[in-house]
Scaffold this motif. Structure first.
Motif, short mmCIF file in Angstrom:
data_model
loop_
_atom_site.label_atom_id
_atom_site.label_comp_id
_atom_site.label_asym_id
_atom_site.label_seq_id
_atom_site.Cartn_x
_atom_site.Cartn_y
_atom_site.Cartn_z
N GLY A 211 -28.38 57.91 -56.61
CA GLY A 211 -27.83 58.85 -57.57
C GLY A 211 -26.90 58.17 -58.56
N PHE A 212 -26.07 57.28 -58.06
CA PHE A 212 -25.16 56.50 -58.90
C PHE A 212 -25.94 55.67 -59.92
CE2 PHE A 212 -23.28 52.24 -59.44
CZ PHE A 212 -22.07 52.55 -60.05
N SER A 213 -26.92 54.94 -59.45
CA SER A 213 -27.71 54.07 -60.33
C SER A 213 -28.45 54.88 -61.39
CB SER A 213 -28.72 53.25 -59.52
OG SER A 213 -28.05 52.41 -58.60
N ASN A 214 -29.01 56.03 -60.99
CA ASN A 214 -29.74 56.88 -61.93
C ASN A 214 -28.83 57.35 -63.06
OD1 ASN A 214 -31.96 56.61 -60.27
ND2 ASN A 214 -31.85 58.67 -59.41
N ALA A 215 -27.61 57.75 -62.71
CA ALA A 215 -26.68 58.25 -63.73
C ALA A 215 -26.30 57.16 -64.71
CB ALA A 215 -25.43 58.82 -63.06
N LEU A 216 -26.04 55.94 -64.22
CA LEU A 216 -25.71 54.84 -65.12
C LEU A 216 -26.89 54.51 -66.03
CD1 LEU A 216 -23.10 54.56 -63.46
CD2 LEU A 216 -23.44 52.08 -63.51
N ALA A 217 -28.09 54.47 -65.45
CA ALA A 217 -29.27 54.17 -66.26
C ALA A 217 -29.47 55.22 -67.35
CB ALA A 217 -30.51 54.09 -65.37
N ASP A 218 -29.25 56.48 -67.01
CA ASP A 218 -29.39 57.56 -68.00
C ASP A 218 -28.42 57.38 -69.16
OD1 ASP A 218 -31.33 58.70 -66.42
OD2 ASP A 218 -30.00 60.23 -65.54
N ALA A 219 -27.26 56.78 -68.87
CA ALA A 219 -26.24 56.56 -69.90
C ALA A 219 -26.39 55.21 -70.59
CB ALA A 219 -24.85 56.68 -69.27
N GLY A 220 -27.44 54.47 -70.24
CA GLY A 220 -27.66 53.17 -70.84
C GLY A 220 -26.72 52.09 -70.32
N LEU A 221 -26.22 52.29 -69.11
CA LEU A 221 -25.29 51.34 -68.52
C LEU A 221 -25.91 50.68 -67.28
CD1 LEU A 221 -22.02 53.51 -68.61
CD2 LEU A 221 -22.65 51.68 -70.21
N ALA A 222 -25.35 49.54 -66.91
CA ALA A 222 -25.73 48.87 -65.67
C ALA A 222 -24.47 48.69 -64.82
CB ALA A 222 -26.36 47.52 -65.95
N PRO A 223 -24.57 48.80 -63.50
CA PRO A 223 -23.38 48.60 -62.67
C PRO A 223 -22.87 47.16 -62.73
CG PRO A 223 -25.36 48.78 -61.31
CD PRO A 223 -25.78 49.10 -62.71
N VAL A 224 -21.56 47.01 -62.70
CA VAL A 224 -20.98 45.67 -62.64
C VAL A 224 -21.43 44.98 -61.37
CG1 VAL A 224 -18.82 44.38 -62.42
CG2 VAL A 224 -18.99 46.30 -64.03
N ALA A 225 -21.46 45.72 -60.27
CA ALA A 225 -21.89 45.18 -58.97
C ALA A 225 -22.19 46.34 -58.05
CB ALA A 225 -20.81 44.28 -58.37
N MET A 226 -23.07 46.09 -57.09
CA MET A 226 -23.35 47.06 -56.03
C MET A 226 -23.32 46.28 -54.72
SD MET A 226 -26.29 49.51 -57.77
CE MET A 226 -26.23 50.70 -56.42
N ILE A 227 -22.29 46.52 -53.92
CA ILE A 227 -22.06 45.76 -52.70
C ILE A 227 -22.14 46.71 -51.51
CG2 ILE A 227 -20.42 44.32 -51.43
CD1 ILE A 227 -19.16 43.56 -54.10
N ASP A 228 -22.85 46.31 -50.46
CA ASP A 228 -22.97 47.14 -49.26
C ASP A 228 -21.68 47.03 -48.46
OD1 ASP A 228 -23.65 48.47 -46.91
OD2 ASP A 228 -25.69 47.66 -46.86
N GLY A 229 -20.95 48.15 -48.40
CA GLY A 229 -19.70 48.18 -47.64
C GLY A 229 -19.90 48.54 -46.19
N MET A 230 -21.14 48.85 -45.79
CA MET A 230 -21.50 49.07 -44.39
C MET A 230 -20.77 50.26 -43.75
SD MET A 230 -23.75 46.72 -43.86
CE MET A 230 -23.91 46.68 -42.08
N PHE A 231 -20.18 51.15 -44.55
CA PHE A 231 -19.35 52.24 -44.03
C PHE A 231 -18.20 51.70 -43.17
CE2 PHE A 231 -23.18 55.18 -44.47
CZ PHE A 231 -22.70 55.76 -45.64
N SER A 232 -17.76 50.48 -43.47
CA SER A 232 -16.74 49.79 -42.69
C SER A 232 -15.50 49.56 -43.55
CB SER A 232 -17.26 48.45 -42.18
OG SER A 232 -16.21 47.57 -41.82
#
Length: 356
Positions: A211-232
């Motif tokens: 959902g996060f990625s879709n919203a950024l793409a719709d706005a013509g943006l790319a995430p600075v980074a996407m890091i797996d926090g492992m729910f930790s």
């Protein structure tokens, strides 16, 4: 002089039976059974007479005997992976209370997400002959699902989904929630947005990231980074150090972070403020997911996506009890969450608050 109560010849008192209660109350034995059977109908007058007689005689229904007759233990197994995240103690309390109100007893088991740990817990639950199982963020293997299916024990997954047509699941709409979080950050003028994701081995983490990625793409943006926090908490803290500890120019550093749950978001905020000396939200805005009680505390004042936990619990209880009663069709339920705006997001569009 020998105390008669301790004499070897003294008889144990006879057990009070439903027939005794019925005689004293002046009702039939079936009426007594209805009064003590959850969900069965009995008039208020009958119920009052039966309970008064039972209290006078010290009668308690024999749950084990009834389970042998009905084939039901009226026990639901609740399996949860971890309780560090405040969302789960809240959810488990609500689930327990809701099931108890329906006349069911609850057995809570802890299990790791490792296959071996879940298998051991499930085997024990099958030994208890529970009427149903609710798993909270615990994965089901194909073998476990087959064994539960063969035993006629329904399974409902709470706050987790899985690609298995035999399993029912209840979650918030995580894709919509991740989308709403990103849209809020974009709408408040943020353009360099990072995402510390929930564990990508879980549907909740994947869907919120999607959902996060879709919203950024719709706005013509790319995430600075996407890091797996492992729910930790520890993993999220290190991800924050990796993201913000580097010598960024002021124009390159992320100006916002969407975090996959509040439990991690608190760690992100602590590292930003107390280790790296960055102001939240002055220099970095933070959005979480869950809206646990701690999120509203002034120390965090966290903007977050509220999981509709009460509605999720109600849907889960309805599903598990419906399947116990014979509705064997699997159901997938997604419930919309709500963006809760607090003080951890800075509105960069406000001309009084723009960077100079």
């Amino acid at each position: 002089m020998t105390d008669a109560t301790h004499s070897p010849d003294a008889k144990a008192p006879d057990r009070v039976t439903a027939q005794d209660v019925a005689r004293l109350a002046g009702v039939s034995q079936s009426a007594v059974s209805r009064v003590f059977t959850p969900g069965a109908s009995a008039s208020k007058a009958t119920t009052a007479k039966v309970r008064a007689a039972a209290e006078q005689l010290g009668y308690r229904p024999n749950v084990l005997a009834r389970s042998l007759i009905t084939g039901r233990t009226r026990i639901i197994g609740l399996v949860v992976a971890y309780l560090e995240n405040q969302f789960y103690p809240v959810a488990l309390e609500l689930l327990s209370r809701a099931l108890q109100a329906k006349g069911y007893h609850v057995l809570v088991f802890m299990a790791s997400n490792a296959t071996e740990g879940v298998s051991e817990v499930m085997a024990e639950l099958l030994d208890y002959q529970v009427d149903g199982i609710i798993t909270a963020s615990v994965a089901m293997t194909n073998d476990l699902t087959t064994r539960c299916d063969a035993a006629g024990i329904p399974v409902v997954m709470f706050n987790r989904g899985q690609a298995d047509p035999r399993l029912s699941e209840v979650t918030s709409d995580n894709i919509a929630g991740g989308h709403a979080a990103a849209c809020h950050l974009i709408a408040t003028g943020h353009r360099r947005i990072a995402h510390v994701m929930g564990w990508q081995g879980a549907s909740t983490g994947r869907d919120r990231a999607q959902g996060f990625s879709n919203a950024l793409a719709d706005a013509g943006l790319a995430p600075v980074a996407m890091i797996d926090g492992m729910f930790s908490r520890d993993t999220a803290a290190q991800a924050t150090r990796d993201l913000f500890g580097a010598p960024f120019d002021s124009g390159d550093r992320p100006d916002a972070v969407f975090v996959g749950n509040d439990h991690m978001a608190f760690a992100v905020m602590d590292v930003l403020r107390f280790e790296l000396g960055l102001d939240v939200p002055g220099e970095v805005s933070v959005v979480g997911y869950d809206d646990v009680p701690l999120a509203s505390w002034p120390a965090y004042d966290l903007t977050t996506i509220r999981q509709p936990v009460r509605r999720m619990v109600d849907a889960t209880v309805d599903l598990i009890l419906g399947q116990i009663e014979g509705d064997h069709d699997p159901h997938t339920i997604r419930i919309d969450g709500t963006l809760i705006q607090r003080g951890s997001v800075r509105d960069r569009n406000n001309h009084k608050d723009k960077d100079r």
